[in-house]
Design a protein around this motif. Sequence first.
Motif, PDB file in Angstrom:
ATOM      1  N   ASN A  59       0.839  -1.191   0.000  1.00 52.08           N
ATOM      2  CA  ASN A  59       0.000   0.000   0.000  1.00 52.08           C
ATOM      3  C   ASN A  59       0.877   1.245   0.000  1.00 52.08           C
ATOM      4  N   GLU A 133      16.602  -4.615   6.910  1.00 47.35           N
ATOM      5  CA  GLU A 133      17.283  -5.892   6.771  1.00 47.35           C
ATOM      6  C   GLU A 133      16.663  -6.654   5.582  1.00 47.35           C
ATOM      7  N   LYS A 180      -0.020 -10.551   9.670  1.00 51.13           N
ATOM      8  CA  LYS A 180      -0.592 -11.333   8.565  1.00 51.13           C
ATOM      9  C   LYS A 180       0.583 -11.901   7.776  1.00 51.13           C
ATOM     10  N   ASN A 183       3.309  -9.738   6.236  1.00 50.57           N
ATOM     11  CA  ASN A 183       4.141  -8.942   7.141  1.00 50.57           C
ATOM     12  C   ASN A 183       5.070  -9.792   7.992  1.00 50.57           C
TER      13      ASN A 183
HETATM   14  N1  LIG Z   1      12.849  -6.600   4.270  1.00 53.71           N
HETATM   15  C1  LIG Z   1      12.429  -7.255   3.187  1.00 53.71           C
HETATM   16  N2  LIG Z   1      13.196  -8.200   2.602  1.00 53.71           N
HETATM   17  C2  LIG Z   1      12.762  -8.875   1.511  1.00 53.71           C
HETATM   18  N3  LIG Z   1      11.569  -8.685   0.927  1.00 53.71           N
HETATM   19  C3  LIG Z   1      10.762  -7.744   1.460  1.00 53.71           C
HETATM   20  C4  LIG Z   1      11.136  -6.983   2.605  1.00 53.71           C
HETATM   21  N4  LIG Z   1      10.121  -6.122   2.926  1.00 53.71           N
HETATM   22  C5  LIG Z   1       9.158  -6.355   2.018  1.00 53.71           C
HETATM   23  N5  LIG Z   1       9.526  -7.313   1.145  1.00 53.71           N
HETATM   24  C6  LIG Z   1       8.725  -7.813   0.012  1.00 53.71           C
HETATM   25  O1  LIG Z   1       8.008  -6.728  -0.541  1.00 53.71           O
HETATM   26  C7  LIG Z   1       6.596  -6.977  -0.478  1.00 53.71           C
HETATM   27  C8  LIG Z   1       5.855  -5.674  -0.225  1.00 53.71           C
HETATM   28  O2  LIG Z   1       6.102  -5.266   1.103  1.00 53.71           O
HETATM   29  P1  LIG Z   1       5.277  -4.098   1.810  1.00 53.71           P
HETATM   30  O3  LIG Z   1       5.667  -4.095   3.247  1.00 53.71           O
HETATM   31  O4  LIG Z   1       5.466  -2.831   1.052  1.00 53.71           O
HETATM   32  O5  LIG Z   1       3.773  -4.488   1.553  1.00 53.71           O
HETATM   33  P2  LIG Z   1       2.833  -5.682   2.075  1.00 53.71           P
HETATM   34  O6  LIG Z   1       3.074  -5.916   3.540  1.00 53.71           O
HETATM   35  O7  LIG Z   1       3.010  -6.862   1.156  1.00 53.71           O
HETATM   36  O8  LIG Z   1       1.396  -5.052   1.828  1.00 53.71           O
HETATM   37  P3  LIG Z   1       0.692  -3.852   2.630  1.00 53.71           P
HETATM   38  O9  LIG Z   1       1.745  -3.030   3.294  1.00 53.71           O
HETATM   39  O10 LIG Z   1      -0.009  -3.139   1.541  1.00 53.71           O
HETATM   40  O11 LIG Z   1      -0.229  -4.504   3.597  1.00 53.71           O
HETATM   41  C9  LIG Z   1       6.429  -8.016   0.632  1.00 53.71           C
HETATM   42  O12 LIG Z   1       5.259  -8.780   0.459  1.00 53.71           O
HETATM   43  C10 LIG Z   1       7.702  -8.846   0.482  1.00 53.71           C
HETATM   44  O13 LIG Z   1       7.538  -9.830  -0.535  1.00 53.71           O
END
Ligand SMILES: Nc1ncnc2c1ncn2[C@@H]1O[C@H](COP(=O)(O)OP(=O)(O)OP(=O)(O)O)[C@@H](O)[C@H]1O
Length: 310
Positions: A59, A133, A180, A183
């Motif tokens: 998001n 990280e 979830k 996350n």
């Molecule tokens: N620290 C990280 N290391 C590796 N991949 C990551 C990391 N953080 C996020 N990702 C990848 O990027 C995607 C998007 O992350 P983001 O936190 O922006 O959104 P989300 O949690 O999937 O959705 P929303 O925040 O909309 O609920 C994650 O689903 C994951 O696959």
Amino acid sequence: MIVCIKRQALSLSLPPPIPAADFCHRTPLPSTLSSTCPDSPCINSLSDLEKLTVLGHGNGGTVYKVRHRRANSVYALKVLRFGEDATAIRQQAAREAEILKRVDSQFVIRCHGVFDNGFSDRDGRDDLCFVMEYMEAGSLHDILRVHQRLPEKIISGVARRVLEGLHYLHGMQIVHRDIKPSNLLMNKKGEIKIADFGVSRVVAGRREACDSCMGTSAYMSPERFDPERWNGYFSDGFAGDVWSLGVVVLECHVGHFPLIGPGQKPDWATVNVCDLLWREDGDAGDGIAGVSELCLEVFGEGLEEERDGG
Ligand SMILES: Nc1ncnc2c1ncn2[C@@H]1O[C@H](COP(=O)(O)OP(=O)(O)OP(=O)(O)O)[C@@H](O)[C@H]1O
């Protein structure tokens, strides 16, 4: 009827961290790059980092895999992009940054820096960038998409680490509010960590009015989903995090979102219908009552005895 899991005297022997090899579906790191480690170099500015690939979208933001130019260590860079009218999102991001600066736990994703106005675009929109990280195996959501169901040994390892993480966060009066699968991130050692504090709150020991619209409805506890019915307006939210983890555990076990049928989308409207069914049918509905049946399947006869005994 909802089964009260917390009264169950569990005597499970908990497994060591999960071997990640089977779950890491991303391209392995080239051997010349080292992954992030606690003694990682100081990141003074975003120009220290080179973008490698897009890891995912959420998001309002995009997550990139980036490399520290001098040290060769790898990070995930979460870029939240704001338009001019995005005051609420900006406040939310500022809260996330504050929380990430406070936390320091092996069960929570590490944040190496927060930068304003990093990779801004030509339209004048500005960015808030979190250097995180890097978690090589991606999210539990990604893993479930590939493997559908997970073995019990893996699930108990996930549950253990998330509970340790929640214990740490709750000890610091931080309520996550959006536990979830997407996350919960896994590194190449198979360690799960809690990520994404976009809707988290520091409750500072007091009970706050619950703004139930924040978070993801599918994983929300009843008192957050429907505070009027479940007396949730002044709940502190800690129990709600544990509820969400329970839903995640069941999802890992059955291979789909557990409160509705396979293939159905767990959006607000569908979950709301489940809640209504449950209200009308007492304990016979398809929604939250279904959790009790699934709990029995996962946690066994001890719970059944407890349920039968009242
Ligand atoms: N620290 C990280 N290391 C590796 N991949 C990551 C990391 N953080 C996020 N990702 C990848 O990027 C995607 C998007 O992350 P983001 O936190 O922006 O959104 P989300 O949690 O999937 O959705 P929303 O925040 O909309 O609920 C994650 O689903 C994951 O696959």
